[in-house]
Design a protein around this motif. Structure first.
Motif, PDB file in Angstrom:
ATOM      1  N   GLY A 591       0.819  -1.197   0.000  1.00 11.43           N
ATOM      2  CA  GLY A 591       0.000   0.000   0.000  1.00 11.43           C
ATOM      3  C   GLY A 591       0.856   1.251   0.000  1.00 11.43           C
ATOM      4  O   GLY A 591       2.094   1.196  -0.083  1.00 11.43           O
ATOM      5  N   PHE A 592       0.197   2.399   0.123  1.00  8.72           N
ATOM      6  CA  PHE A 592       0.861   3.690  -0.009  1.00  8.72           C
ATOM      7  C   PHE A 592       0.908   4.400   1.340  1.00  8.72           C
ATOM      8  O   PHE A 592      -0.085   4.463   2.067  1.00  8.72           O
ATOM      9  N   GLU A 593       2.087   4.967   1.658  1.00 13.50           N
ATOM     10  CA  GLU A 593       2.242   5.764   2.873  1.00 13.50           C
ATOM     11  C   GLU A 593       2.544   7.211   2.497  1.00 13.50           C
ATOM     12  O   GLU A 593       3.267   7.471   1.529  1.00 13.50           O
ATOM     13  N   ASN A 594       2.004   8.123   3.254  1.00 16.09           N
ATOM     14  CA  ASN A 594       2.349   9.530   3.084  1.00 16.09           C
ATOM     15  C   ASN A 594       3.793   9.719   3.526  1.00 16.09           C
ATOM     16  O   ASN A 594       4.139   9.480   4.676  1.00 16.09           O
ATOM     17  N   THR A 595       4.649  10.152   2.607  1.00 22.63           N
ATOM     18  CA  THR A 595       6.069  10.309   2.916  1.00 22.63           C
ATOM     19  C   THR A 595       6.461  11.769   3.100  1.00 22.63           C
ATOM     20  O   THR A 595       7.645  12.079   3.246  1.00 22.63           O
ATOM     21  N   ASN A 596       5.480  12.658   3.085  1.00 22.60           N
ATOM     22  CA  ASN A 596       5.810  14.071   3.261  1.00 22.60           C
ATOM     23  C   ASN A 596       6.291  14.337   4.681  1.00 22.60           C
ATOM     24  O   ASN A 596       5.725  13.825   5.652  1.00 22.60           O
ATOM     25  N   VAL A 597       7.334  15.117   4.798  1.00 28.22           N
ATOM     26  CA  VAL A 597       7.886  15.486   6.108  1.00 28.22           C
ATOM     27  C   VAL A 597       8.057  16.997   6.162  1.00 28.22           C
ATOM     28  O   VAL A 597       8.628  17.600   5.251  1.00 28.22           O
ATOM     29  N   GLN A 598       7.543  17.599   7.219  1.00 30.85           N
ATOM     30  CA  GLN A 598       7.750  19.021   7.466  1.00 30.85           C
ATOM     31  C   GLN A 598       8.578  19.180   8.742  1.00 30.85           C
ATOM     32  O   GLN A 598       8.386  18.439   9.703  1.00 30.85           O
ATOM     33  N   ILE A 599       9.476  20.138   8.731  1.00 30.95           N
ATOM     34  CA  ILE A 599      10.304  20.408   9.908  1.00 30.95           C
ATOM     35  C   ILE A 599       9.767  21.657  10.601  1.00 30.95           C
ATOM     36  O   ILE A 599       9.647  22.721   9.990  1.00 30.95           O
ATOM     37  N   ILE A 600       9.459  21.499  11.868  1.00 32.28           N
ATOM     38  CA  ILE A 600       8.880  22.582  12.675  1.00 32.28           C
ATOM     39  C   ILE A 600       9.862  22.949  13.777  1.00 32.28           C
ATOM     40  O   ILE A 600      10.521  22.078  14.352  1.00 32.28           O
ATOM     41  N   ARG A 601       9.950  24.231  14.092  1.00 32.63           N
ATOM     42  CA  ARG A 601      10.859  24.666  15.153  1.00 32.63           C
ATOM     43  C   ARG A 601      10.128  25.541  16.160  1.00 32.63           C
ATOM     44  O   ARG A 601       9.132  26.197  15.827  1.00 32.63           O
ATOM     45  N   TYR A 602      10.619  25.529  17.391  1.00 35.35           N
ATOM     46  CA  TYR A 602      10.143  26.457  18.414  1.00 35.35           C
ATOM     47  C   TYR A 602      10.904  27.772  18.272  1.00 35.35           C
ATOM     48  O   TYR A 602      12.130  27.796  18.235  1.00 35.35           O
ATOM     49  N   ASP A 603      10.175  28.848  18.194  1.00 34.58           N
ATOM     50  CA  ASP A 603      10.773  30.175  18.060  1.00 34.58           C
ATOM     51  C   ASP A 603      10.015  31.127  18.978  1.00 34.58           C
ATOM     52  O   ASP A 603       8.892  31.521  18.666  1.00 34.58           O
ATOM     53  N   ASP A 604      10.618  31.462  20.120  1.00 36.66           N
ATOM     54  CA  ASP A 604       9.964  32.322  21.111  1.00 36.66           C
ATOM     55  C   ASP A 604       8.591  31.766  21.486  1.00 36.66           C
ATOM     56  O   ASP A 604       7.594  32.462  21.485  1.00 36.66           O
ATOM     57  N   PHE A 605       8.573  30.478  21.784  1.00 37.37           N
ATOM     58  CA  PHE A 605       7.390  29.750  22.252  1.00 37.37           C
ATOM     59  C   PHE A 605       6.311  29.586  21.177  1.00 37.37           C
ATOM     60  O   PHE A 605       5.197  29.181  21.484  1.00 37.37           O
ATOM     61  N   GLU A 606       6.623  29.895  19.947  1.00 37.11           N
ATOM     62  CA  GLU A 606       5.691  29.664  18.858  1.00 37.11           C
ATOM     63  C   GLU A 606       6.285  28.659  17.883  1.00 37.11           C
ATOM     64  O   GLU A 606       7.506  28.561  17.728  1.00 37.11           O
ATOM     65  N   LEU A 607       5.403  27.885  17.241  1.00 35.16           N
ATOM     66  CA  LEU A 607       5.838  26.889  16.276  1.00 35.16           C
ATOM     67  C   LEU A 607       5.837  27.492  14.880  1.00 35.16           C
ATOM     68  O   LEU A 607       4.855  28.103  14.455  1.00 35.16           O
ATOM     69  N   LYS A 608       6.940  27.305  14.164  1.00 32.29           N
ATOM     70  CA  LYS A 608       7.057  27.831  12.808  1.00 32.29           C
ATOM     71  C   LYS A 608       7.630  26.754  11.903  1.00 32.29           C
ATOM     72  O   LYS A 608       8.473  25.962  12.311  1.00 32.29           O
ATOM     73  N   SER A 609       7.168  26.744  10.661  1.00 35.02           N
ATOM     74  CA  SER A 609       7.630  25.744   9.709  1.00 35.02           C
ATOM     75  C   SER A 609       8.951  26.171   9.089  1.00 35.02           C
ATOM     76  O   SER A 609       9.122  27.325   8.691  1.00 35.02           O
ATOM     77  N   CYS A 610       9.881  25.229   9.028  1.00 36.77           N
ATOM     78  CA  CYS A 610      11.164  25.481   8.352  1.00 36.77           C
ATOM     79  C   CYS A 610      11.123  25.071   6.885  1.00 36.77           C
ATOM     80  O   CYS A 610      12.018  25.427   6.119  1.00 36.77           O
ATOM     81  N   THR A 611      10.106  24.309   6.499  1.00 40.23           N
ATOM     82  CA  THR A 611      10.120  23.688   5.178  1.00 40.23           C
ATOM     83  C   THR A 611       8.906  24.000   4.326  1.00 40.23           C
ATOM     84  O   THR A 611       9.000  23.972   3.101  1.00 40.23           O
ATOM     85  N   ARG A 612       7.744  24.271   4.944  1.00 38.54           N
ATOM     86  CA  ARG A 612       6.540  24.465   4.126  1.00 38.54           C
ATOM     87  C   ARG A 612       6.527  25.856   3.536  1.00 38.54           C
ATOM     88  O   ARG A 612       6.720  26.852   4.219  1.00 38.54           O
ATOM     89  N   LYS A 613       6.256  25.928   2.244  1.00 43.69           N
ATOM     90  CA  LYS A 613       6.230  27.213   1.550  1.00 43.69           C
ATOM     91  C   LYS A 613       4.880  27.865   1.725  1.00 43.69           C
ATOM     92  O   LYS A 613       3.871  27.217   1.845  1.00 43.69           O
TER      93      LYS A 613
END
Length: 613
Positions: A591-613
């Motif tokens: 079968g098929f697995e979702n292979t998408n990976v996004q990298i998230i970082r903590y920045d001043d207690f907020e979560l921000k994406s490093c990879t998603r445009k």
């Protein structure tokens, strides 16, 4: 089923404050009032909080009013200093003036100016005379709706907002609360007079829930275009598609829960499983309705699977199941395995929208797993580190459990293979154990003149907590090392653990890999929130967003690629809310697995994406 879902929908609507969509200003005997039309779930207390007006003043303006409100009833809310007349007063528009600037100058609202001067909302002309409301004081909050004039946002709450009180839970942060209610952290902080971003369990925060208008999800629907030339495989389109949504609504258990006699101070709560299932259902239904408007001919069957494979067996023996094109669900491990197996026997494609063992995909080419496995997520983290931190000091900590050691070995091997092909700080990854609790052994390998990336390949709360504590101690040992920086890489599962210190995670610049992330600032997501609120009366959750994404992606795939859509997924792209699906076979014939990976970082207690445009 429809009656049950309707009952749950009403219950969820009661939980949320009804927004005063139709509130208008009315003048009676020279005094101004907001006219509030009572909606499902409104109480006198809630209305007084919503308009920030004393209950006594509301009662005085509405003789005979009590808390036994009825839907559709009109309640007059007195406006402080709301005695308004024009008295012949006017203002001549000068160059550069805006409605907001004029309202601020005369201490009135933009809406009052619009009410007195029909047509001015289309634009002001130099030299134009407009009527000005005159009162004996402030006539309400100034509503900033003029994007032309640049002003410092004051985060005032206008009469078009609902105010809810939120009690902070142990695991929550200011950012997670802002994400839940779709409001910025600054808005909550300023409204509640918070000096910083730290909140603690038991704190009661006032949260503004903005009034929104319905907006069609046009941008999201746009990519759903039938284009047979876009792919080079046979497309088996049908006039009608039949889909089964199988979720554990737990009808019987909730009936028992709702019939219990409550003690003083207790409240009725739906089962957690039911909440998850229903929130997913709400998002999925919004996607289905949106695609129906775009032309999809869909018959949707909704089933309560409970936690019982016998119930699922009965469902799948129903007559309508002979023509089902796609199954979405269920939730629990044993029911997922059973349902996937039965779907394979019946040649039905199945979408697994919740976390499950990748083994369910083996020898089942009709199964689609939307949640990326921890192994794939770790691969994504390593690839990100190779691309962005190859010239930094990269360390991996050896975990305790056998399951985590498999992750450890995979990350070590993948990194060392990759680093050999590019210029790097170290020739290979630095392998360390936790060492003593004070962190002194780790400190010997931490470089004081560069960034140190520390991979913690574990979801075991005890191991992760110990690693973060030691790394934080290392930071304390080197207070004068100006260039020392530590980035701790882990998993999204860490967000579920109350035991992990949020201050440490923020200080250590925690990064983690995930398959989903909601960008609250994107235009598409703002439109989604508006549409979801309009359709359901409540705010979306991560489960609502997941339901919407799964529905939009797979129903859209049926609509544009036909029943064998897996043969054409390489050419199928669609903008979603929190996912970027990228399905791959885990091995040939699987079968098929979702292979998408996004990298998230903590920045001043907020979560921000490093990879998603």
């Amino acid at each position: 089923m429809k009656q049950f879902l309707g009952a749950i929908f009403i219950l969820f609507s009661v939980i949320a404050f009804a927004q005063p969509e139709d509130a208008v200003i009315k003048t009676i005997d020279g005094k101004q009032f907001y006219v509030h039309t009572v909606a499902q779930g409104n109480t006198l207390y809630g209305i007084h909080k919503l308009y920030n007006t004393d209950v006594e003043k509301i009662l005085a303006a509405n003789p005979g009013l009590n808390d036994n409100l009825t839907i559709g009833q009109q309640v007059f809310i007195p406006i402080e200093g709301g005695a308004v007349n024009t008295s012949g007063k006017s203002h001549t528009v000068e160059q550069g003036e805006t409605l907001y600037g004029i309202s601020k100058k005369y201490n009135c609202t933009v809406q009052q100016l619009k009410d007195l001067n029909p047509g001015i909302e289309t634009g002001l002309q130099i030299g134009q005379k407009i009527k000005i409301p005159v009162g004996d004081g402030n006539v309400g909050e100034v509503i900033q709706d003029d994007p032309v004039e640049k002003v410092v946002p004051s985060y005032k709450i206008s009469y078009t907002d609902s105010i809810v009180d939120h009690t902070v839970l142990a695991h929550e942060t200011l950012y997670s609360i802002s994400k839940r209610y779709m409001v910025s952290s600054d808005t909550i902080r300023i409204l509640n007079n918070l000096d910083g971003t730290k909140v603690k369990k038991g704190d009661v925060l006032r949260i503004p829930v903005k009034k929104v208008n319905y907006s069609v999800l046009q941008k999201i629907i746009d990519p759903i275009v039938k284009d047979s030339n876009a792919v080079h495989v046979p497309i088996q389109l049908k006039k009608e598609y039949k889909v089964a949504l199988m979720l554990p609504f737990m009808l019987a258990q909730n009936d028992a829960e709702m019939s219990k006699i409550l003690k003083i101070g207790q409240t009725r709560e739906l089962l957690p499983t039911t909440k998850i299932a229903f929130e997913f259902y709400q998002g999925f239904m919004l996607a289905a309705d949106s695609l129906k408007k775009a032309g999809l001919n869909l018959t949707l069957y909704v089933y309560d699977t409970a936690k019982d494979t016998a119930t699922i067996a009965q469902i799948m023996d129903k007559e309508e199941f002979k023509d089902i094109d796609l199954v979405v669900g269920p939730l629990f491990k044993n029911t997922i395995s059973y349902t996937a197996k039965k779907c394979k026997e019946k040649n039905i494609r199945i979408v697994l929208p919740f976390k499950t063992d990748p083994k369910v995909l083996h020898d089942n080419p009709l199964a689609f797993k939307t949640v990326t496995s921890n192994m794939t997520l770790l691969d994504g983290s390593v690839d990100y580190i190779l691309s962005n931190h190859a010239k930094h000091n990269v360390i991996i900590l050896k975990p305790y459990s056998d399951g985590d050691k498999a992750l450890y070995d995979r990350a070590k091997e993948r990194f060392n293979e990759g680093i050999a092909k590019i210029p790097s700080y170290n020739g290979s990854i630095v392998e360390l154990s936790l060492g003593n609790s004070g962190g002194r052994e780790l400190n010997e390998y931490i470089k004081k003149d560069t960034t140190n990336v520390v991979i913690i390949p574990s979801a075991d709360v005890k191991f992760v907590s110990g690693a973060l504590m030691r790394l934080n101690s290392v930071m304390n040992m080197n207070p004068y090392a100006k260039n020392l920086k530590i980035i701790a890489f882990g998993f999204e599962d860490w967000n579920k653990y109350d035991e992990l210190d949020m201050l440490q995670r923020n200080r250590l610049n925690q990064h983690y890999s995930t398959y989903r992330f909601v960008d609250l600032n994107s235009v598409e997501n703002v439109n989604f929130v508006r549409s979801f609120r309009h359709a359901t009366g409540v705010d979306p959750t991560v489960y609502s967003c997941q339901g919407f994404d799964v529905g939009m992606y797979f129903l859209g795939a049926l609509y544009t690629r036909g029943v064998s859509f897996e043969q054409a997924l390489d050419s199928y792209q669609i903008d979603l809310i929190q996912n970027d699906f990228d399905f791959k076979e885990i091995v040939p014939g699987s079968g098929f697995e979702n292979t998408n990976v996004q990298i998230i970082r903590y920045d001043d207690f907020e979560l921000k994406s490093c990879t998603r445009k």
